[in-house]
Motif scaffolding. Structure first.
Motif, mmCIF file in Angstrom:
data_model
loop_
_atom_site.group_PDB
_atom_site.id
_atom_site.type_symbol
_atom_site.label_atom_id
_atom_site.label_comp_id
_atom_site.label_asym_id
_atom_site.label_seq_id
_atom_site.Cartn_x
_atom_site.Cartn_y
_atom_site.Cartn_z
ATOM 1 N N PHE A 108 0.897 -1.345 -0.107
ATOM 2 C CA PHE A 108 0.010 0.032 0.122
ATOM 3 C C PHE A 108 0.920 1.309 -0.117
ATOM 4 O O PHE A 108 0.505 1.987 -0.806
ATOM 5 N N PHE A 109 1.720 1.327 0.752
ATOM 6 C CA PHE A 109 2.651 2.386 0.846
ATOM 7 C C PHE A 109 3.599 2.689 -0.295
ATOM 8 O O PHE A 109 3.866 3.920 -0.464
ATOM 9 N N MET A 110 4.038 1.827 -0.731
ATOM 10 C CA MET A 110 4.904 1.804 -2.000
ATOM 11 C C MET A 110 3.983 2.084 -3.036
ATOM 12 O O MET A 110 4.830 2.799 -4.199
ATOM 13 N N PHE A 111 2.859 1.736 -3.446
ATOM 14 C CA PHE A 111 2.309 1.841 -4.403
ATOM 15 C C PHE A 111 0.999 2.880 -4.281
ATOM 16 O O PHE A 111 0.378 3.096 -5.350
ATOM 17 N N ARG A 112 0.796 3.516 -3.361
ATOM 18 C CA ARG A 112 -0.348 4.515 -2.931
ATOM 19 C C ARG A 112 -0.480 5.463 -3.909
ATOM 20 O O ARG A 112 -1.461 5.953 -4.446
ATOM 21 N N GLU A 113 0.770 6.016 -4.291
ATOM 22 C CA GLU A 113 0.743 7.229 -5.285
ATOM 23 C C GLU A 113 0.334 6.828 -6.659
ATOM 24 O O GLU A 113 -0.248 7.591 -7.388
ATOM 25 N N ARG A 114 0.760 5.843 -6.895
ATOM 26 C CA ARG A 114 0.560 5.056 -8.273
ATOM 27 C C ARG A 114 -0.959 4.844 -8.288
ATOM 28 O O ARG A 114 -1.414 5.031 -9.492
ATOM 29 N N LEU A 115 -1.362 4.209 -7.288
ATOM 30 C CA LEU A 115 -2.835 3.826 -7.364
ATOM 31 C C LEU A 115 -3.812 4.805 -7.153
ATOM 32 O O LEU A 115 -4.964 4.923 -7.495
ATOM 33 N N PHE A 116 -3.243 5.925 -6.351
ATOM 34 C CA PHE A 116 -4.303 7.244 -5.765
ATOM 35 C C PHE A 116 -3.863 8.505 -6.559
ATOM 36 O O PHE A 116 -4.920 9.421 -6.254
ATOM 37 N N GLY A 117 -2.865 8.518 -7.091
ATOM 38 C CA GLY A 117 -2.460 9.831 -7.787
ATOM 39 C C GLY A 117 -1.787 10.774 -6.880
ATOM 40 O O GLY A 117 -1.508 10.883 -5.826
#
Length: 117
Positions: A108-117
């Motif tokens: 979640f923390f590593m991909f949150r920006e990719r997932l949520f912008g």
């Protein structure tokens, strides 16, 4: 084909080889000298590297290195748990679940920006 899916597939296959290289000898070669186990494990690990290196090169084109590492760790646990239970006949432990949940938090923390912008 999607580079991320190719990366996941190659990382999964490489982890299967590496898990056998690291732990398979515990079941199959307990009565053999450790040097034989090490040499055979090294031979198995060669196949792991032949998959791991292209997986990392392809994956680095679509995710950053931190995300690639977390992806690798999730795949490692996803391969190791069934291997230890089904192949090594280790008992299931709730620690596997807790470790998996911690890794999901890392994802979640590593991909949150990719997932949520």
């Amino acid at each position: 084909m999607n580079p991320l899916l190719i990366t996941i597939g190659l990382l999964t296959l490489s982890n299967i080889f590496m898990t056998f290289a690291w732990y398979g000898h515990l079941k199959n070669m307990q009565n053999s000298p450790w040097i034989w186990a090490a040499l055979i494990s090294w031979g198995i690990a060669l196949f792991e590297y032949l998959l791991q290196v292209p997986a990392n090169r392809i994956g680095a084109q679509v995710v950053n290195v931190g995300q690639l590492k977390i992806l690798q760790e999730v795949i490692t646990l996803s391969v190791f748990v069934p291997f230890s239970i089904l192949y090594l006949k280790e008992p299931f432990r709730m620690d596997f679940v807790w470790a998996g949940l911690c890794l999901l938090g890392a994802v979640f923390f590593m991909f949150r920006e990719r997932l949520f912008g």
